[in-house]
Every structure is written in structure tokens, then in C-alpha cells.
Write an enzyme that holds these catalytic residues in place. Structure first.
Site, PDB file in Angstrom:
ATOM      1  N   CYS A 194     112.553 -66.587  80.817  1.00 33.50           N
ATOM      2  CA  CYS A 194     112.297 -66.938  79.665  1.00 33.50           C
ATOM      3  C   CYS A 194     110.854 -67.692  78.782  1.00 33.50           C
ATOM      4  CB  CYS A 194     113.163 -68.414  78.768  1.00 33.50           C
ATOM      5  SG  CYS A 194     115.177 -68.081  79.259  1.00 33.50           S
ATOM      6  N   CYS A 227     112.786 -74.200  80.749  1.00 26.64           N
ATOM      7  CA  CYS A 227     112.780 -73.483  82.084  1.00 26.64           C
ATOM      8  C   CYS A 227     112.658 -72.034  82.382  1.00 26.64           C
ATOM      9  CB  CYS A 227     114.523 -74.164  82.670  1.00 26.64           C
ATOM     10  SG  CYS A 227     115.858 -73.744  81.239  1.00 26.64           S
ATOM     11  N   HIS A 262     118.818 -68.315  71.250  1.00 24.54           N
ATOM     12  CA  HIS A 262     117.725 -68.020  72.247  1.00 24.54           C
ATOM     13  C   HIS A 262     116.669 -66.515  72.349  1.00 24.54           C
ATOM     14  CE1 HIS A 262     115.104 -68.549  75.842  1.00 24.54           C
ATOM     15  NE2 HIS A 262     116.275 -68.785  77.079  1.00 24.54           N
TER      16      HIS A 262
END
Length: 382
Positions: free
Chosen positions: A89, A368, A338
Site C-alpha cells: 500500500c 501501513c 484506497h
């Protein structure tokens, strides 16, 4: 060592998976903000040193070095190389870090950094459970050395989110409170036009598609993602499509092309933590960055921490003591979405524009990442 300046930053709207941007090829999704970034800064694309993009699940239309291919799809110079970064990510944020490091070292003067992800084209696959659901191979299966260290336990973002909620003792209601705030802030920001300067309107979509009015009764009725868990779809980030691009330049390039820096990269680093809990590393990364810079969390005027799951943000806040009135002030990934490989660059773009809007000086970004990792960047608005 030279400074690394942020000259410009823009992004596409974030589309919900399977919705407005779903039929757009990932190359075209990235090419639109790329072309706009280069064209509006009036520097011949031949003069750029490199393009670095984050992208996860580099399969099918996202394969074969999408950074290079997107640059070409944008009609830009074929003499400029591209590199595609995969740090889960944090890929888009790491792309910006690599660009800044290249500039600071003197190796490059003009670099485009960012990220792109079409989750409508390629499904999420970085967990045991997702691998099974979508037919991808389990990345840990068959490794005797991995099994010797971690056994055959589930390695999953979903399990990690529940481990965090349990470890820090967060209730489902507390998670839903944060999710509701994310949507409310995002809707307010949209209504006030706060995102207008950072978004390149597309033919298919002109605003972020994820934010919606909060229905607490509906939120409370949702089933947990994992049996007996506290998180639901409402307290996790949305699967999305999107791209974001930043122009990073050296002092020499600023002088040569008459550029006006909007911010400088004050600090960029990454740290690792427990790969089983997976999502707790922003705590360690933030503390590390503050220690390295001699700064306090209270020196930060605005903070963006990715809302992968509500427990990630709440645990981070509990450990670092951030003022939540400065954190994700225009909503986060629970509301805005996202697009995993692009989110790091989207957060940086939004952080820069929000510092400019609010008159703040320092901004911190962290997120994260799969494997128990986290990037952290501190920028200073100029």
C-alpha cells in the site's frame, strides 16, 4: 546534499471499484494526470530524468513496467526511462521517496513520482484469504523457511486489523465513530471545494466517488469481515481506481526552468514491524521519523495516515499522541477510497494542498503496508 522540492501535484478523482473509472485502461488512467503535469509546467518531456510509479499486482494491463508504458501512453518523450515500485500500500509514497533521494543525491534533477491502480482490472491479492478467493497462489505456500519462522498461520490484512483492534481494546462503536467522521469530513471538503485544485476531472468522473452520507443504523447492521471481529466493510478502506502524480525537482532544475517550489521533502524513511499483525508499523515509523528529525508530533500542522482500517488510525493515535483535529482533516481512505498502488501519492497530493489551504508549515504522511511495513514522509510547505 541538494534539496528535493515538490513543484506540482495532482490526481485523478478516486473511483469506486466497478464504477465510473472501471472501464478505463490503467495506462490511460495514469496517462491523464501525467500529461497534465508535464504540459502545465512547460518543460519539454525530453528533459525529465525518470518516472517512478507505485503499482501493486503488476499483472495483465498493469504489467511490463506500467510507469514506462504510462509515460509513453501520455505521448511523452521515449527517451525517458520508467521504474515501477511495489511496496504494497505504500508503493506510491515510496515512489516519491525514491524520486526525492535521486534528486538529493545529485543523480537526477527532474523526476515524476506517483502511483496508479485499477482495482477494477486486477483484484486485491496480497493475503492468504484474498489469494484463495481470487485464485492467486498463496505467496507463502511451499516455503520451508517461512513455515519454520511463522508456521502456517493466516497472514492477512483482515486478521491483522482484528489483532490491532483486540490488542488496543477498540470497540466496534469506536471504529464506526472514526469511519463516520471520515465520511463527514470528506463530504464537507467536497462541498467546500477543497479538493478542486488537486483533482484533474476526467470525462468519466470529476469528484471522488466514495464519500456518502452516514447511516449509523445501516453501519451497525453490517456483518464483520472476519467471524467475531470488530471491523466491517464500513470501517475498512474502499477498493478503488485512481492515479496521482508529483513533480520532484532539484535546486538546479528550479533555477534552470524558473520553477516555484511548493514544498520540500524534509524527511523520508520506512520501517518494519510485526508481519503477522501487519498493520502496526506506522507507529514505529512515525516515532523513528520524529526522532531522526528532532521534531514532535505537535510540530505537524496536518497529518495524513492511511485509513486502511479504523483500528490502524486509532492505535497509531493512541501511541503517538496526535491531535485528531489535524489528522485526515478532509477524510481518509474509508470515505475517499484506497487505490492501493496510488494512495501514497494521493495522500501526498492532498497533504500538500491542505497545507496550502490552511497555511500550515509541516505535514506528516504515513501508511501501513503488507508485510508489516510503513513509510513516513515529512514535508515543509514553502
Amino acid at each position: 546534499m541538494t534539496q528535493a522540492y515538490i513543484i506540482d501535484a495532482l490526481r485523478t478523482p478516486v473511483g469506486r471499484r466497478g464504477k465510473s473509472l472501471a472501464q478505463l485502461h490503467p495506462l490511460d488512467l495514469a496517462a491523464a494526470p501525467l500529461a497534465e503535469l508535464v504540459n502545465r509546467n512547460n518543460i519539454d518531456s525530453e528533459q525529465y530524468d525518470e518516472i517512478i510509479l507505485g503499482c501493486i499486482d503488476q499483472l495483465g494491463p498493469q504489467s511490463m513496467d506500467i510507469a514506462r508504458n504510462a509515460w509513453l501512453a501520455a505521448g511523452l518523450s521515449d527517451h525517458v526511462p520508467g521504474t515501477t515500485v511495489e511496496r504494497q500500500c505504500g508503493s506510491g509514497q515510496q515512489a516519491v521517496s525514491y524520486a526525492a533521494q535521486a534528486v538529493m543525491s545529485g543523480a537526477s534533477d527532474l523526476v515524476v513520482a506517483g502511483g496508479v491502480q485499477s482495482m477494477s482490472s486486477i483484484p486485491l491479492s496480497y493475503s492468504n484469504s484474498a489469494a484463495k478467493d481470487f485464485g492467486f497462489p498463496n505467496p507463502y505456500a511451499g516455503s520451508e523457511k517461512w513455515a519454520a519462522r511463522y508456521g502456517d498461520q493466516e497472514i492477512s490484512q483482515f486478521r491483522g486489523a482484528e489483532m490491532m483492534a483486540q490488542h488496543w481494546g477498540f470497540t466496534r462503536g469506536e471504529l464506526e465513530d472514526l469511519a463516520a467522521t471520515s465520511h463527514e469530513r470528506a463530504l464537507h471538503a467536497q462541498a467546500q471545494g477543497y479538493f478542486d485544485r488537486e483533482i484533474l476531472a476526467m470525462d468519466q468522473l470529476s469528484i471522488d466517488e466514495g464519500p456518502r452520507p452516514v447511516d449509523r443504523a445501516k453501519m451497525a447492521s453490517l456483518s464483520p469481515i472476519t467471524e467475531g471481529g470488530a471491523h466491517t466493510a464500513a470501517t475498512a478502506s474502499q477498493m478503488s481506481d485512481g492515479a496521482a502524480m508529483l513533480l520532484i525537482a532539484s535546486e538546479a532544475a528550479v533555477k534552470r526552468y524558473g520553477l516555484k517550489p511548493r514544498a520540500r521533502i524534509h524527511h523520508a524513511s520506512a520501517r518494519g514491524d510485526d508481519p503477522v499483525m501487519m498493520l502496526s508499523a506506522p507507529i514505529r515509523a512515525t516515532k523513528y521519523a520524529l526522532e531522526r528529525t528532532g521534531m514532535s508530533i505537535h510540530d505537524m500542522d496536518r497529518i495524513e495516515i492511511n485509513e486502511a482500517f479504523a483500528a490502524v488510525v486509532l492505535a497509531w493515535q493512541k501511541e503517538v499522541g496526535a491531535d485528531m483535529s489535524k489528522v485526515n482533516v478532509n477524510g481518509g481512505a474509508i470515505a475517499l477510497g484506497h487505490p492501493i498502488g496510488a494512495t501514497g501519492a494521493r495522500l501526498m497530493t492532498s497533504l500538500l494542498h491542505e497545507l496550502e489551504r490552511s497555511g500550515g508549515r509541516y505535514g506528516l504522511q504515513t501508511m501501513c503496508e503488507g508485510g508489516g511495513q510503513a513509510n513516513v514522509t515529512i514535508i515543509e510547505r514553502l
